[in-house]
Design an enzyme around this catalytic site. Structure first.
Site, PDB file in Angstrom:
ATOM      1  N   SER A   1     -39.600 -14.714  10.162  1.00  0.00           N
ATOM      2  CA  SER A   1     -39.614 -15.622   9.015  1.00  0.00           C
ATOM      3  C   SER A   1     -40.960 -16.271   8.753  1.00  0.00           C
ATOM      4  O   SER A   1     -41.164 -16.831   7.677  1.00  0.00           O
ATOM      5  CB  SER A   1     -38.563 -16.723   9.205  1.00  0.00           C
TER       6      SER A   1
ATOM      7  N   SER B   1     -37.891 -16.232   5.805  1.00  0.00           N
ATOM      8  CA  SER B   1     -37.347 -17.407   5.125  1.00  0.00           C
ATOM      9  C   SER B   1     -38.376 -18.491   4.832  1.00  0.00           C
ATOM     10  O   SER B   1     -38.082 -19.459   4.130  1.00  0.00           O
ATOM     11  CB  SER B   1     -36.224 -18.011   5.978  1.00  0.00           C
TER      12      SER B   1
ATOM     13  N   LYS C   1     -41.615 -26.900   6.801  1.00  0.00           N
ATOM     14  CA  LYS C   1     -40.491 -26.111   6.272  1.00  0.00           C
ATOM     15  C   LYS C   1     -39.212 -26.949   6.263  1.00  0.00           C
ATOM     16  O   LYS C   1     -38.998 -27.797   7.135  1.00  0.00           O
ATOM     17  CB  LYS C   1     -40.318 -24.861   7.137  1.00  0.00           C
TER      18      LYS C   1
END
Length: 485
Positions: A181, A157, A82
């Site tokens: 997330s 996210s 990520k």
């Protein structure tokens, strides 16, 4: 060994076995993955940085290590990272123009451990700015799409990681989870998303986190067994992290679904004891999962934690707002970068908070922790929805209504943040599709450091499913990369 499609579609444990047995090579596996990324990523915008030459060089090194007799468990298996976790020498931006040119000086602990295990870094996945938004869109790279329907969001996210794993753009993903997330995007894309107990996976090197103690390094894969293998490589004690553990507590053997005792006490809470709407398809899928567990011989009881008045994310949100304000408030006031309006609003709200309001949120967190602690003296594990709804259009911050009831922008996020604030393990596992064919996730929650048992129950739930969520999803249409709302 077979077609490139088979290689690119293989789950992590299968691919690792094929490579170790000589049925394919790490380079062949990487080349198959690279072809799939090049074909599908423009539609998804899941990976925002991909360098096939670098990845292929790492794959060649994995093949060399194998020939030399290296026993590393994940030799040649690709993984993504990520865009808020450091990868040495790579630009890592937290989805923010403020960090558009930042180059990570070292690997995050989990990245380094995966490299030690022989895994091959395959690229950086998109995230919302500072990982503080429930959809994956930012002003640097645009929006990520859900591979089940390109008009919809994968959530946030960690939506880039979720879309990549679901679409077969890498079998393993490292993410972060500060309030859901990892788990919520996993639920929206039909993959497995694990939020470990605080401290289980050390995270001593990287960007400052807005909420102290909340964010952990998460794991995503299309099968529970792959998440177990990934966690096994990175759950290593280290006191370099303030929340790190002094000795090992993780046991891969205990994550085996076959080792779950039949007398396990599983609480089933359709709303986590909160007054929130849940989509009927989600409620039905969770009810079916609870019944399957009961038929399998487990003790399943409908029960909710005994929360104090005012329990919910809103009581805790001052911690995120104040953290963002402390980190970025002065820079925002000076106009140093073009921030996502939603993130700017959070920072501005944080600047207006008093110290007493932040302290009250910390006191509330302690109270909620005690509620969970008391609950787990009567129950071993807890089953809830991961989210109360399935995916919504990527142009919206959240669904306008759930089950016909109007909700705010965080109405989709009600079941995950308390797990973070109380430092507990939680895993989202697919439990079916809604009437539109969109994935539904169940969340298994356990006491702190009961991560292996959480994954073992997730594995049992996974085995009940008739839909093959381990098979990658191929998007049906191809809009341009980075379409923004």
């Amino acid at each position: 060994m077979g077609t490139d499609t088979r290689l690119a579609s293989a789950d992590a444990c299968t691919l690792a076995r094929w490579i170790r047995q000589g049925e394919t090579s790490a380079v062949e596996a990487f080349d198959a993955l690279a072809a799939r990324i090049e074909a599908l990523n423009p539609a998804l915008n899941a990976l925002i940085r991909f360098d096939p030459d670098t990845g292929r060089a790492q794959a060649r090194e994995a093949d060399r290590r194998l020939r030399a007799g290296d026993p590393a468990a994940l030799l040649g298996v690709p993984f993504t990272v990520k865009d808020n976790l450091w990868v040495a020498g790579q630009r890592v931006s937290q989805g923010s123009r403020r960090f558009a040119d930042f180059v990570a000086p070292q690997d995050a602990f989990a990245v380094a451990r995966l490299r030690d295990a022989g895994a091959v870094f395959a690229g950086i996945t998109n995230c919302s700015e500072f990982a503080c938004k429930g959809v994956t869109v930012n002003r640097l790279f645009g929006a990520t799409k859900n591979p089940y329907d390109l008009a919809l969001t994968p959530g946030g996210s960690s939506g880039g990681a979720a879309a990549a794993v679901a679409a077969g753009l890498g079998p393993l993903a490292l993410t972060t989870d500060g309030g859901g997330s990892t788990r919520r995007p996993a639920a929206h894309t039909g993959v497995v998303g694990m939020k470990p107990s605080a401290g289980l996976v050390p995270h001593p090197a990287g960007f400052a986190e807005p909420v102290f103690g909340n964010a952990v390094v998460g794991q995503m894969a299309r099968r529970v067994a792959d998440v177990v293998a990934l966690l096994d490589a990175i759950a290593v004690p280290s006191l370099a992290d303030p929340q790190g553990l002094p000795r090992p507590v993780w046991s891969r053997d205990e994550a085996d679904p076959a080792r779950l005792p039949r007398g396990l006490r599983i609480a089933f809470s359709p709303t986590l004891g909160l007054d929130v709407p849940v989509d009927p398809d989600v409620a039905a899928a969770l009810e079916a999962a609870a019944m399957q567990l009961e038929r399998a011989g487990f003790v399943v009881e409908r029960a909710d934690p005994a929360w104090p008045a005012g329990t919910g994310e809103s009581a805790l949100m001052p911690l995120q707002l104040a953290g963002l304000a402390a980190l970025y408030g002065d820079a925002l006031k000076r106009g140093e970068w073009d921030a996502d309006p939603d993130i700017a609003a959070q920072i501005e709200a944080g600047l207006k908070l008093s110290g007493a309001e932040v302290a009250n949120a910390l006191f509330a967190r302690d109270t909620f922790y005690r509620s969970f602690d008391a609950f787990f003296t009567q129950h071993d594990l807890l089953l809830t929805p991961t989210t109360p709804c399935t995916a919504w259009p990527f142009t919206q911050a959240g669904p306008a209504a759930i089950a016909g009831v109007p909700v705010g922008p965080r109405g989709h996020a009600v079941f995950t943040p308390l797990v973070n604030h109380c430092f507990l393990p939680g895993c989202s596992v697919p439990v079916g599709l809604d009437r539109r064919g969109l994935p539904i996730g169940a969340q298994v929650i356990g006491p702190r450091l009961a991560d292996a048992r959480v994954l073992a129950l997730a594995g049992r739930i996974e085995a009940f499913q008739t839909h093959d969520f381990a098979r990658p999803v191929t998007p049906a249409a191809t809009p341009q990369r980075g379409d923004t709302p």
